[in-house]
Scaffold this motif. Structure first.
Motif, mmCIF file in Angstrom:
data_model
loop_
_atom_site.group_PDB
_atom_site.id
_atom_site.type_symbol
_atom_site.label_atom_id
_atom_site.label_comp_id
_atom_site.label_asym_id
_atom_site.label_seq_id
_atom_site.Cartn_x
_atom_site.Cartn_y
_atom_site.Cartn_z
ATOM 1 N N LEU A 135 10.196 2.087 5.273
ATOM 2 C CA LEU A 135 10.429 1.020 6.260
ATOM 3 C C LEU A 135 9.189 0.136 6.416
ATOM 4 O O LEU A 135 9.297 -1.082 6.538
ATOM 5 N N PHE A 136 8.036 0.760 6.407
ATOM 6 C CA PHE A 136 6.798 0.011 6.630
ATOM 7 C C PHE A 136 6.357 -0.780 5.407
ATOM 8 O O PHE A 136 5.546 -1.705 5.519
ATOM 9 N N LYS A 137 6.903 -0.419 4.229
ATOM 10 C CA LYS A 137 6.552 -1.154 3.021
ATOM 11 C C LYS A 137 7.115 -2.574 3.033
ATOM 12 O O LYS A 137 6.700 -3.414 2.226
ATOM 13 N N SER A 138 8.026 -2.859 3.940
ATOM 14 C CA SER A 138 8.546 -4.227 4.063
ATOM 15 C C SER A 138 7.431 -5.208 4.384
ATOM 16 O O SER A 138 7.488 -6.383 3.996
ATOM 17 N N PHE A 139 6.392 -4.723 5.071
ATOM 18 C CA PHE A 139 5.273 -5.586 5.441
ATOM 19 C C PHE A 139 4.364 -5.905 4.252
ATOM 20 O O PHE A 139 3.439 -6.707 4.389
ATOM 21 N N ASN A 140 4.616 -5.284 3.093
ATOM 22 C CA ASN A 140 3.830 -5.607 1.898
ATOM 23 C C ASN A 140 4.052 -7.041 1.433
ATOM 24 O O ASN A 140 3.332 -7.540 0.563
ATOM 25 N N ILE A 141 5.046 -7.706 2.004
ATOM 26 C CA ILE A 141 5.252 -9.130 1.745
ATOM 27 C C ILE A 141 3.988 -9.918 2.111
ATOM 28 O O ILE A 141 3.660 -10.932 1.486
ATOM 29 N N ILE A 142 3.266 -9.429 3.106
ATOM 30 C CA ILE A 142 2.009 -10.089 3.501
ATOM 31 C C ILE A 142 0.995 -10.005 2.358
ATOM 32 O O ILE A 142 0.237 -10.954 2.116
ATOM 33 N N ASP A 143 0.986 -8.884 1.657
ATOM 34 C CA ASP A 143 0.127 -8.733 0.483
ATOM 35 C C ASP A 143 0.456 -9.815 -0.548
ATOM 36 O O ASP A 143 -0.443 -10.434 -1.134
ATOM 37 N N SER A 144 1.746 -10.062 -0.764
ATOM 38 C CA SER A 144 2.157 -11.100 -1.728
ATOM 39 C C SER A 144 1.632 -12.469 -1.307
ATOM 40 O O SER A 144 1.222 -13.280 -2.147
ATOM 41 N N TYR A 145 1.636 -12.721 -0.012
ATOM 42 C CA TYR A 145 1.115 -14.010 0.473
ATOM 43 C C TYR A 145 -0.363 -14.160 0.129
ATOM 44 O O TYR A 145 -0.796 -15.198 -0.385
ATOM 45 N N PHE A 146 -1.161 -13.122 0.411
ATOM 46 C CA PHE A 146 -2.595 -13.211 0.127
ATOM 47 C C PHE A 146 -2.870 -13.301 -1.376
ATOM 48 O O PHE A 146 -3.835 -13.959 -1.791
ATOM 49 N N GLN A 147 -2.029 -12.658 -2.185
ATOM 50 C CA GLN A 147 -2.172 -12.813 -3.626
ATOM 51 C C GLN A 147 -1.928 -14.265 -4.041
ATOM 52 O O GLN A 147 -2.619 -14.795 -4.928
ATOM 53 N N SER A 148 -0.959 -14.907 -3.415
ATOM 54 C CA SER A 148 -0.670 -16.308 -3.749
ATOM 55 C C SER A 148 -1.829 -17.226 -3.397
ATOM 56 O O SER A 148 -1.982 -18.299 -3.979
ATOM 57 N N GLN A 149 -2.649 -16.787 -2.443
ATOM 58 C CA GLN A 149 -3.810 -17.575 -2.039
ATOM 59 C C GLN A 149 -5.098 -17.118 -2.734
ATOM 60 O O GLN A 149 -6.185 -17.579 -2.385
ATOM 61 N N VAL A 150 -4.950 -16.190 -3.683
ATOM 62 C CA VAL A 150 -6.087 -15.596 -4.408
ATOM 63 C C VAL A 150 -7.104 -15.027 -3.419
ATOM 64 O O VAL A 150 -8.313 -15.244 -3.524
ATOM 65 N N ARG A 151 -6.610 -14.268 -2.470
ATOM 66 C CA ARG A 151 -7.474 -13.667 -1.439
ATOM 67 C C ARG A 151 -7.104 -12.199 -1.236
ATOM 68 O O ARG A 151 -7.071 -11.701 -0.106
ATOM 69 N N SER A 152 -6.836 -11.522 -2.336
ATOM 70 C CA SER A 152 -6.396 -10.130 -2.260
ATOM 71 C C SER A 152 -7.480 -9.188 -1.742
ATOM 72 O O SER A 152 -7.185 -8.052 -1.366
ATOM 73 N N LYS A 153 -8.736 -9.654 -1.740
ATOM 74 C CA LYS A 153 -9.815 -8.778 -1.299
ATOM 75 C C LYS A 153 -9.616 -8.332 0.144
ATOM 76 O O LYS A 153 -9.999 -7.214 0.519
ATOM 77 N N PHE A 154 -8.986 -9.164 0.967
ATOM 78 C CA PHE A 154 -8.744 -8.791 2.357
ATOM 79 C C PHE A 154 -7.739 -7.643 2.433
ATOM 80 O O PHE A 154 -7.881 -6.731 3.243
ATOM 81 N N VAL A 155 -6.724 -7.695 1.586
ATOM 82 C CA VAL A 155 -5.726 -6.631 1.552
ATOM 83 C C VAL A 155 -6.357 -5.335 1.053
ATOM 84 O O VAL A 155 -6.095 -4.255 1.593
ATOM 85 N N VAL A 156 -7.196 -5.427 0.022
ATOM 86 C CA VAL A 156 -7.866 -4.243 -0.517
ATOM 87 C C VAL A 156 -8.744 -3.601 0.554
ATOM 88 O O VAL A 156 -8.787 -2.365 0.681
ATOM 89 N N GLN A 157 -9.433 -4.423 1.343
ATOM 90 C CA GLN A 157 -10.257 -3.897 2.427
ATOM 91 C C GLN A 157 -9.416 -3.143 3.445
ATOM 92 O O GLN A 157 -9.783 -2.042 3.884
ATOM 93 N N VAL A 158 -8.280 -3.713 3.816
ATOM 94 C CA VAL A 158 -7.379 -3.045 4.763
ATOM 95 C C VAL A 158 -6.862 -1.742 4.170
ATOM 96 O O VAL A 158 -6.827 -0.700 4.843
ATOM 97 N N GLN A 159 -6.467 -1.781 2.899
ATOM 98 C CA GLN A 159 -5.945 -0.583 2.238
ATOM 99 C C GLN A 159 -6.962 0.545 2.240
ATOM 100 O O GLN A 159 -6.619 1.714 2.478
ATOM 101 N N ASN A 160 -8.227 0.206 2.024
ATOM 102 C CA ASN A 160 -9.235 1.251 1.954
ATOM 103 C C ASN A 160 -9.646 1.764 3.327
ATOM 104 O O ASN A 160 -9.947 2.952 3.464
ATOM 105 N N VAL A 161 -9.634 0.912 4.323
ATOM 106 C CA VAL A 161 -9.852 1.395 5.695
ATOM 107 C C VAL A 161 -8.748 2.373 6.072
ATOM 108 O O VAL A 161 -9.000 3.457 6.616
#
Length: 440
Positions: A135-161
């Protein structure tokens, strides 16, 4: 980290990629360490049950993604003004499907479990928790947005925290000696934390999910484009996870746990070919447009490089597998050594498959890519049906190795891609490397 000079390989690009993905690799190493810690605590039987539940949930999750991630990136890039409509539609589609899949997956398990399972450990609650994380993986759409902006580093930081917090929670569960169900519940916590983290960084960007909207025409458009990827995702997941489910069915939880302990180590370095291929493939694609002979030469060099890395590792691990398993897991997982000594050789074909997969995408051979994944999954299932009842986890390891080899070299069947299969064979048997040795 200094990379040797290899024709067709750009050390600077490789080092830059590793620098940019350092946290990602840290996360993979931490996950492996915590996973080993949990396996040693749970023991082969309970670890087998947890592995079965997560494998079952992974197959369900492959359907739940709806293959939307890459298309959301493209849609946002093409129509940035429609961002909220695209993200909102994709989110609600995934959430709606997940709400159906979670109870469906539990019902599928209940009706498919064997009589022995009904009389023994009941995995219904474990499956429920593992599936609910979807159910919570639905929010991974936000990851796709940051990838489209070439800013995946923010998502990686959240993932590692989230990974660090998750690791603390799981280690605490081990120290408190809590039962198996808590480790399944930890997966729900993982999903919840990541969803919250993604929402936070999205709002920090002065954007709000309350502005997301659902449009029927957009949903139809996305589904019409993504359905082949749904099939591909299911095939890939079956390819990777079906052996554990079949081991549980034919040989029991303990055998599944022993096999999972070996496979976890064997698969822990599969991020390396992704790092290499990602770093060098832009240069290879550029050569395709400007210098076709050089393009083919660079592909051969890439296959050679992957063999140079993967074969020695497979050889060393294979020879020392029993010692390695003993050092990592102790005496609980007897029999995992021989499984690891065979399973580790699958990595060679994972390496070659990563490179040839990018080649297929670059050339537009997406259906061939799907066919070879499907062939690998079918071969894996058929061989498991034959070998697991005879040899247990050892049979599953053999089936995996043969299936990976078959899928990787399936491109030999097609005239359009046969030359790439031959290039990989030349690398595998060291022919192209020997040809590069200077003659006096």
């Amino acid at each position: 980290m200094r990379i040797p000079a290899i024709p067709g390989f750009d050390p600077e690009a490789f080092q830059k990629y590793f620098k940019n993905t350092g946290w990602l690799m840290f996360g993979k190493v931490l996950s492996l360490i915590v996973g080993i810690f949990i396996a040693k605590f749970l023991g082969p039987h309970d670890f087998g049950d947890l592995s079965v539940a997560t494998a079952f949930a992974a197959i369900i999750a492959a359907v739940g993604t709806l293959g939307l991630d890459s298309f959301v990136i493209r849609e946002v890039l093409d129509e940035p003004a429609k961002r909220d409509e695209i993200l909102g539609t994709a989110f609600w589609m995934r959430l709606a499907v997940s709400l159906v899949l979670v109870p469906a997956s539990v019902l599928i398990y209940i009706f498919s479990r064997s009589i022995a399972e009904q009389q023994g450990t009941d995995l219904t609650l474990i499956i429920t928790f593992c599936a609910s994380a979807l159910l919570f993986k639905s929010f991974n759409i936000i990851d796709s947005y940051f990838q489209s902006q070439v800013r995946s580093k923010f998502v990686v930081q959240v993932q590692n925290v989230c990974l660090i917090l998750s690791s603390i929670i799981k280690i605490t569960f081990v120290l408190l000696k809590l039962p198996l169900v808590y480790f399944a519940f930890a997966l729900v916590i993982d999903g919840l934390m990541l969803a919250i983290g993604l929402v936070i960084i999205y709002h920090r960007d002065k954007l709000h999910i309350r502005n997301w909207t659902f449009k029927t025409h957009r949903a139809k458009s996305l589904l019409s484009k993504s359905w082949p990827l749904i099939l591909s995702a299911v095939m890939v997941t079956l390819y990777m996870q079906i052996d554990i489910l079949m081991l549980k069915h034919f040989a029991g939880s303990t055998e599944a746990g022993i096999y999972s302990s070996a496979a976890r180590i064997s698969e822990s370095w599969y991020f390396i070919p992704v790092a290499i291929v990602t770093s060098v493939f832009p240069a290879i694609i550029h050569a395709r447009k400007t210098d076709p002979p050089r393009y083919q030469k660079r592909l051969q060099n890439l296959y050679d490089l992957l063999i140079i890395i993967s074969v020695p590792v497979a050889l060393v691990v294979s020879v020392g597998a029993d010692t390695f398993i003993h050092l990592v897991y102790g005496d609980q997982f007897q029999g995992a050594g021989i499984m690891l000594s065979i399973h580790i050789w699958s990595g060679i074909f994972v390496f070659l498959g990563s490179a040839s997969g990018q080649y297929l995408l670059a050339e537009g051979y997406t259906m061939i890519s799907f066919y070879r994944t499907a062939v690998g999954a079918i071969i894996n299932i058929l061989l498991n049906l034959w070998l697991i009842p005879l040899y247990g986890g050892l049979g599953a390891s053999i089936a995996t190795l043969i299936a990976y080899f078959s899928a990787t070299f399936f491109i030999l069947v097609f005239a359009r891609t046969r030359h790439q299969g031959l290039k990989m064979l030349k690398s595998l048997f060291l022919i192209s490397l020997i040809q590069k040795i200077p003659r006096r």
